[in-house]
Design a protein around this motif. Structure first.
Motif, PDB file in Angstrom:
ATOM      1  N   VAL A  64      -0.463  -0.356   5.072  1.00  0.00           N
ATOM      2  CA  VAL A  64       0.051  -0.121   5.593  1.00  0.00           C
ATOM      3  C   VAL A  64       1.355  -1.876   6.218  1.00  0.00           C
ATOM      4  O   VAL A  64       0.662  -2.669   5.906  1.00  0.00           O
ATOM      5  N   THR A  66       2.210  -3.711   8.465  1.00  0.00           N
ATOM      6  CA  THR A  66       2.253  -4.179  10.486  1.00  0.00           C
ATOM      7  C   THR A  66       3.819  -5.108  10.808  1.00  0.00           C
ATOM      8  O   THR A  66       3.458  -5.418  11.581  1.00  0.00           O
ATOM      9  N   PRO A  76       3.591  -0.458  13.289  1.00  0.00           N
ATOM     10  CA  PRO A  76       3.736  -0.618  11.666  1.00  0.00           C
ATOM     11  C   PRO A  76       4.195   1.160  10.824  1.00  0.00           C
ATOM     12  O   PRO A  76       3.968   1.963  11.797  1.00  0.00           O
ATOM     13  N   LYS A  78       3.182   3.348   7.168  1.00  0.00           N
ATOM     14  CA  LYS A  78       2.026   3.683   6.032  1.00  0.00           C
ATOM     15  C   LYS A  78       2.672   3.546   5.135  1.00  0.00           C
ATOM     16  O   LYS A  78       4.182   3.662   4.873  1.00  0.00           O
ATOM     17  N   THR A 104       3.980  -8.475   6.543  1.00  0.00           N
ATOM     18  CA  THR A 104       3.195  -8.259   6.638  1.00  0.00           C
ATOM     19  C   THR A 104       2.377  -7.179   6.305  1.00  0.00           C
ATOM     20  O   THR A 104       2.784  -5.665   6.996  1.00  0.00           O
ATOM     21  N   TYR A 105       1.651  -7.399   5.710  1.00  0.00           N
ATOM     22  CA  TYR A 105       0.002  -5.466   5.198  1.00  0.00           C
ATOM     23  C   TYR A 105      -1.077  -5.781   5.731  1.00  0.00           C
ATOM     24  O   TYR A 105      -1.579  -6.807   5.790  1.00  0.00           O
ATOM     25  N   ARG A 106      -1.761  -4.679   6.264  1.00  0.00           N
ATOM     26  CA  ARG A 106      -3.133  -4.605   6.278  1.00  0.00           C
ATOM     27  C   ARG A 106      -3.422  -3.323   4.947  1.00  0.00           C
ATOM     28  O   ARG A 106      -2.769  -2.071   4.863  1.00  0.00           O
ATOM     29  N   ASP A 108      -6.284  -0.643   5.073  1.00  0.00           N
ATOM     30  CA  ASP A 108      -7.583  -0.025   5.938  1.00  0.00           C
ATOM     31  C   ASP A 108      -7.868   0.856   5.440  1.00  0.00           C
ATOM     32  O   ASP A 108      -7.634   1.531   4.188  1.00  0.00           O
ATOM     33  N   ALA A 124      -6.254  -7.762   5.744  1.00  0.00           N
ATOM     34  CA  ALA A 124      -4.496  -8.224   5.702  1.00  0.00           C
ATOM     35  C   ALA A 124      -4.099  -9.860   4.641  1.00  0.00           C
ATOM     36  O   ALA A 124      -4.849 -10.009   4.784  1.00  0.00           O
TER      37      ALA A 124
END
Length: 128
Positions: A64, A66, A76, A78, A104-106, A108, A124
């Motif tokens: 994702v 962010t 956010p 995908k 910035t990325y996350r 999950d 992250a």
């Protein structure tokens, strides 16, 4: 005929030890590349290494975005990515469909090992 008390106690102790080892066999994230909270150049792949062999059929991840530079209200979003195993059964690989742009990325993730209990978490990182 009744089993001797010490044999019964030994059998129960072994059964309890085996049951507890299965109960505590949840996968834990050991490391990631890029590392959690790292600032990196755009990675071609993201690797998550766990403490247990993963059941890839039941494990997975979402990538994702962010945040994007200059866009304070970036919702956010995908990012298309392929999630697969690797030669190491403890490693999950997330490969973005397109090169990651700065932001910035996350990730999950959901990891399932032989005990079939899903464990969830995230990391992250920032692409510069």
């Amino acid at each position: 005929m009744q089993a001797p008390r010490s044999l019964l106690q030994a059998t129960l102790a072994i059964a309890a030890a085996l049951a507890s080892s299965v109960a505590f066999a949840h996968p834990k994230l050991v490391s990631s590349t890029p590392a959690d909270k790292a600032e990196v150049s755009a990675p071609q792949k993201i690797e998550l290494k766990f403490s247990e062999d993963l059941m890839t059929k039941f494990s997975g991840a979402n990538l994702v975005m962010t945040g994007m530079p200059g866009m304070a209200d970036h919702a956010p979003m995908k990012v298309a990515a392929k999630v697969s195993g690797s030669d190491d059964p403890k490693t999950m690989v997330i490969t973005p469909a397109q090169p990651l742009v700065p932001g910035t990325y996350r990730v999950d993730w959901r990891a399932v090992s032989s005990d079939t209990h899903p464990i969830n978490g995230n990391i992250a990182f920032t692409v510069k």
